[in-house]
Design a protein around this motif. Structure first.
Motif, PDB file in Angstrom:
ATOM      1  N   ALA A  40      -7.307   4.122  -3.455  1.00  0.00           N
ATOM      2  CA  ALA A  40      -7.108   3.581  -4.808  1.00  0.00           C
ATOM      3  C   ALA A  40      -6.025   2.510  -4.811  1.00  0.00           C
ATOM      4  O   ALA A  40      -6.131   1.501  -5.529  1.00  0.00           O
ATOM      5  CB  ALA A  40      -6.736   4.709  -5.766  1.00  0.00           C
ATOM      6  N   ALA A  41      -4.975   2.704  -4.003  1.00  0.00           N
ATOM      7  CA  ALA A  41      -3.917   1.698  -3.898  1.00  0.00           C
ATOM      8  C   ALA A  41      -4.461   0.400  -3.307  1.00  0.00           C
ATOM      9  O   ALA A  41      -4.083  -0.702  -3.723  1.00  0.00           O
ATOM     10  CB  ALA A  41      -2.775   2.229  -3.036  1.00  0.00           C
ATOM     11  N   PHE A  43      11.857   5.722  -6.823  1.00  0.00           N
ATOM     12  CA  PHE A  43      11.974   4.794  -5.690  1.00  0.00           C
ATOM     13  C   PHE A  43      10.827   3.785  -5.681  1.00  0.00           C
ATOM     14  O   PHE A  43      11.042   2.580  -5.506  1.00  0.00           O
ATOM     15  CB  PHE A  43      11.999   5.586  -4.380  1.00  0.00           C
ATOM     16  CG  PHE A  43      12.025   4.722  -3.149  1.00  0.00           C
ATOM     17  CD1 PHE A  43      13.201   4.134  -2.713  1.00  0.00           C
ATOM     18  CD2 PHE A  43      10.859   4.489  -2.427  1.00  0.00           C
ATOM     19  CE1 PHE A  43      13.218   3.333  -1.573  1.00  0.00           C
ATOM     20  CE2 PHE A  43      10.867   3.691  -1.292  1.00  0.00           C
ATOM     21  CZ  PHE A  43      12.054   3.107  -0.865  1.00  0.00           C
ATOM     22  N   SER A  44       9.609   4.278  -5.871  1.00  0.00           N
ATOM     23  CA  SER A  44       8.444   3.386  -5.817  1.00  0.00           C
ATOM     24  C   SER A  44       8.464   2.366  -6.955  1.00  0.00           C
ATOM     25  O   SER A  44       8.110   1.202  -6.751  1.00  0.00           O
ATOM     26  CB  SER A  44       7.145   4.203  -5.859  1.00  0.00           C
ATOM     27  OG  SER A  44       7.016   4.896  -7.100  1.00  0.00           O
ATOM     28  N   ILE A  45       8.873   2.797  -8.149  1.00  0.00           N
ATOM     29  CA  ILE A  45       8.918   1.866  -9.290  1.00  0.00           C
ATOM     30  C   ILE A  45      10.052   0.860  -9.121  1.00  0.00           C
ATOM     31  O   ILE A  45       9.877  -0.336  -9.385  1.00  0.00           O
ATOM     32  CB  ILE A  45       9.058   2.646 -10.606  1.00  0.00           C
ATOM     33  CG1 ILE A  45       7.766   3.425 -10.895  1.00  0.00           C
ATOM     34  CG2 ILE A  45       9.386   1.706 -11.767  1.00  0.00           C
ATOM     35  CD1 ILE A  45       7.819   4.286 -12.133  1.00  0.00           C
ATOM     36  N   VAL A 100       0.836  -1.208   0.000  1.00  0.00           N
ATOM     37  CA  VAL A 100       0.000   0.000   0.000  1.00  0.00           C
ATOM     38  C   VAL A 100       0.868   1.255   0.000  1.00  0.00           C
ATOM     39  O   VAL A 100       0.573   2.231  -0.707  1.00  0.00           O
ATOM     40  CB  VAL A 100      -0.947  -0.002   1.220  1.00  0.00           C
ATOM     41  CG1 VAL A 100      -1.735   1.305   1.288  1.00  0.00           C
ATOM     42  CG2 VAL A 100      -1.898  -1.182   1.141  1.00  0.00           C
ATOM     43  N   PHE A 101       1.964   1.237   0.776  1.00  0.00           N
ATOM     44  CA  PHE A 101       2.839   2.411   0.843  1.00  0.00           C
ATOM     45  C   PHE A 101       3.458   2.719  -0.526  1.00  0.00           C
ATOM     46  O   PHE A 101       3.419   3.859  -0.998  1.00  0.00           O
ATOM     47  CB  PHE A 101       3.948   2.181   1.872  1.00  0.00           C
ATOM     48  CG  PHE A 101       5.052   3.205   1.810  1.00  0.00           C
ATOM     49  CD1 PHE A 101       4.851   4.495   2.296  1.00  0.00           C
ATOM     50  CD2 PHE A 101       6.274   2.891   1.236  1.00  0.00           C
ATOM     51  CE1 PHE A 101       5.862   5.453   2.213  1.00  0.00           C
ATOM     52  CE2 PHE A 101       7.287   3.832   1.156  1.00  0.00           C
ATOM     53  CZ  PHE A 101       7.076   5.123   1.651  1.00  0.00           C
ATOM     54  N   LEU A 102       4.039   1.698  -1.172  1.00  0.00           N
ATOM     55  CA  LEU A 102       4.693   1.932  -2.463  1.00  0.00           C
ATOM     56  C   LEU A 102       3.684   2.334  -3.543  1.00  0.00           C
ATOM     57  O   LEU A 102       3.958   3.209  -4.368  1.00  0.00           O
ATOM     58  CB  LEU A 102       5.448   0.678  -2.896  1.00  0.00           C
ATOM     59  CG  LEU A 102       6.712   0.344  -2.098  1.00  0.00           C
ATOM     60  CD1 LEU A 102       7.310  -0.962  -2.567  1.00  0.00           C
ATOM     61  CD2 LEU A 102       7.740   1.471  -2.206  1.00  0.00           C
ATOM     62  N   GLN A 103       2.503   1.699  -3.511  1.00  0.00           N
ATOM     63  CA  GLN A 103       1.477   2.047  -4.489  1.00  0.00           C
ATOM     64  C   GLN A 103       1.007   3.482  -4.282  1.00  0.00           C
ATOM     65  O   GLN A 103       0.854   4.258  -5.237  1.00  0.00           O
ATOM     66  CB  GLN A 103       0.294   1.100  -4.342  1.00  0.00           C
ATOM     67  CG  GLN A 103      -0.741   1.217  -5.449  1.00  0.00           C
ATOM     68  CD  GLN A 103      -0.378   0.375  -6.646  1.00  0.00           C
ATOM     69  OE1 GLN A 103      -0.522  -0.830  -6.624  1.00  0.00           O
ATOM     70  NE2 GLN A 103       0.096   1.007  -7.679  1.00  0.00           N
ATOM     71  N   SER A 104       0.767   3.859  -3.024  1.00  0.00           N
ATOM     72  CA  SER A 104       0.319   5.223  -2.717  1.00  0.00           C
ATOM     73  C   SER A 104       1.390   6.244  -3.076  1.00  0.00           C
ATOM     74  O   SER A 104       1.082   7.317  -3.623  1.00  0.00           O
ATOM     75  CB  SER A 104      -0.036   5.335  -1.225  1.00  0.00           C
ATOM     76  OG  SER A 104      -1.038   4.416  -0.857  1.00  0.00           O
TER      77      SER A 104
END
Length: 542
Positions: A420-421, A193-195, A144-148
């Motif tokens: 949404a995440a 970073f998230s990708i 959830v953190f990385l998606q958000s």
């Protein structure tokens, strides 16, 4: 606003042809079948799923009742169908109770697993057991953190570029504001970073391992080479490198007006890559589904990112104006308000389309995790729309600068992205549409009502009520139902219905797979008159 009418009409027309997505794959059939008692082993173990499975991290294992592992060949996807996982036996087995443990990655990228019990020989008695349900629990906090974070950084980047291209036309925003430059680089760093971290995260999910093995070369190679996510991730990394170069030269050469536009295009392509993963991968009309998902993400990012730019960048720019600061400030606000109207329209239309794909009934909207999250998202966005309207009318008066209410609107937007995440990583409401009751009026003014309970794969009660003018139709000689899954030829089921009372017929039936089914009802009266009705229903998997 009339200039946007053509777009509204075009997008609304797409809603006339919604395509339902089944969510995660489910087991349609297996050999051995659940709880089957067999005297002869089949040549190979096979499990057929409702959709294609990916050629990575699949497994079939067989265990005896006392937990000993039975030797079989490695699992493989059938050459005849990408929906079938199979494995050959290495030898024979003793009489007893056994359990087949399976695990696959469905076409939407979610891992699912289950257990199929069966009995070989008749030396023991196999208690009736259910197949394990799809493992589709709530996503973990890291996911959830990385998606958000990815959604928020999409919003921040598109917002600042939109601010430059459409709200500050002809200005040198990044030359005039060091804050804007820092804002841009921080947003890029968060997105990169998230990708990047999405790859080891995908390894932990698909391979079912902990973070200690997330960077295992073998696992990473399998994700990159044998999953749709791997191909998309490589494209995303290349786009990130290109975006870095474009942003660098854009900040060093602020006079080149094409560079901000090119940056925006690259970010938009990254959003398309994001739309290609997740639930849209399981939709038959994938092109339209990806387009609508992309438009939904882009419009939300522009709305939220524009708000962030108004909060972070606009006050400092207004204070540097040599002329009327107040006029400059409110002119930007009014331009953004007009654009926000378009963003909201696209959000609503694309959101409705997505909901029609993934939420088949009111029951599923209220009683599933996906539906409840969707209701929360809709409620938050309605509050955002109300706040946006408040800011629009306040901007017309130009009384004073926007205050905490803009921060509130932005904060709600962040919560919407987090929801949404969550929606991206939970099973859609298609898994549980709930009991169905539909009524059709025939050409002879006969009312035919079809009821299916509980409406899921497995045992169901099928009931048909026949009436005319509100009165039950008597003297029905026979009533038959033909049920055919839309996407799977050869799965036809015929039922001879039993009369419970005048005009009411019922029968139990096992529905073998989730998805759309065509139901044909044929009744014959004593006077040889026919009553025919055709229904299309959606069967859930849980």
């Amino acid at each position: 606003m009339k200039n946007y009418l053509w777009l509204v009409v075009s997008l609304f027309s797409l809603l006339l042809y919604p395509v339902m997505a089944s969510g995660h794959a489910t087991v349609i059939s297996s050999n051995p079948s659940p709880n089957e008692v067999m005297d002869t082993l089949p040549e190979k173990i096979s499990i057929q799923f409702s959709e294609n499975i990916q050629p990575a991290f699949h497994s079939l294992e067989v265990f005896s009742q006392d937990g000993n592992k039975i030797q079989i060949q490695d699992s493989a996807i059938s050459e005849q169908s990408e929906k079938v996982l199979e494995a050959k036996w290495k030898g024979t087995i003793d009489e007893g109770i056994y359990y087949i443990k399976w695990r696959v990655i469905s076409s939407d990228g979610h891992p699912i697993e289950g257990t199929i019990p069966f009995q070989f020989g008749d030396s023991t008695v196999l208690p009736n057991q259910e197949i394990s349900k799809v493992n589709a629990g709530f996503p973990d906090s890291i996911t959830v953190f990385l998606q958000s974070l990815q959604y928020i950084c999409f919003a921040a980047l598109t917002g600042i570029l939109f601010f430059q291209l459409s709200l500050m036309k002809g200005s040198r925003l990044f030359e005039a504001s060091s804050r804007a430059r820092l804002y841009l680089w921080l947003s890029y760093a968060g997105l990169a970073f998230s990708i990047f971290c999405s790859l080891p995260l995908k390894v932990t999910i698909d391979a079912g391992v902990g973070w200690a093995d997330a960077f295992n070369g073998t696992f990473i190679k399998e994700v990159l080479n044998a999953t749709s996510f791997g191909t998309i991730w490589i494209i995303e990394i290349l786009l990130l490198l290109l975006l870095f170069l474009v942003i660098y030269f854009m900040l060093e050469n602020t006079l080149i007006k094409s560079l901000p536009f090119l940056s925006f295009i690259i970010i938009a392509i990254l959003m398309v890559c994001k739309a290609l993963t997740g639930h849209t991968a399981a939709v038959p009309n994938q092109v339209l589904a990806v387009l609508m998902d992309f438009l939904h993400l882009l419009s939300m990012a522009l709305w939220l990112g524009g708000l962030l730019a108004l909060l972070v960048i606009l006050p400092g720019l207004a204070n540097r104006q040599a002329d009327d600061k107040k006029t400059f400030y409110w002119s930007i606000i009014q331009r953004f308000s007009r654009w926000s109207f378009l963003f909201v329209i696209i959000l609503i239309i694309s959101g409705i389309y997505s909901s029609l794909q993934h939420v088949p009934t009111i029951h599923s909207l209220i009683n599933t995790t996906y539906g409840q999250l969707l209701l929360a998202k809709i409620g938050l966005m309605l509050v955002m729309i109300v706040l946006g309207a408040f800011h629009y009318f306040r901007g017309k008066k130009r009384v004073k600068k926007l205050g905490y209410s803009v921060g509130m609107e932005f904060g709600l937007g962040i919560v919407v992205l987090i929801v949404a995440a969550l929606l991206t990583n939970v099973q859609t409401a298609m898994s549980s549409p709930g009991p169905i009751e539909k009524t059709l009026l025939t050409n002879e003014n006969n009312e035919v009502t079809l009821m299916v309970t509980p409406n899921k794969v497995g045992d169901n009660l099928i009931q048909v009520d026949l009436s005319n003018g509100g009165k039950p139709i008597a003297e029905i000689e026979q009533l038959t139902i033909t049920m055919q899954p839309v996407d799977t030829p050869g799965g036809e089921i015929k039922l001879q219905m039993k009369e419970k009372s005048t005009g009411t017929f019922a029968s139990k039936s096992i529905l073998t797979m989730p998805g759309k089914w065509n139901i044909h009802i044929h009744g014959l009266t004593d006077s040889l008159d026919s009553i025919n009705a055709d229904f299309t229903i959606f069967i859930g998997n849980s």
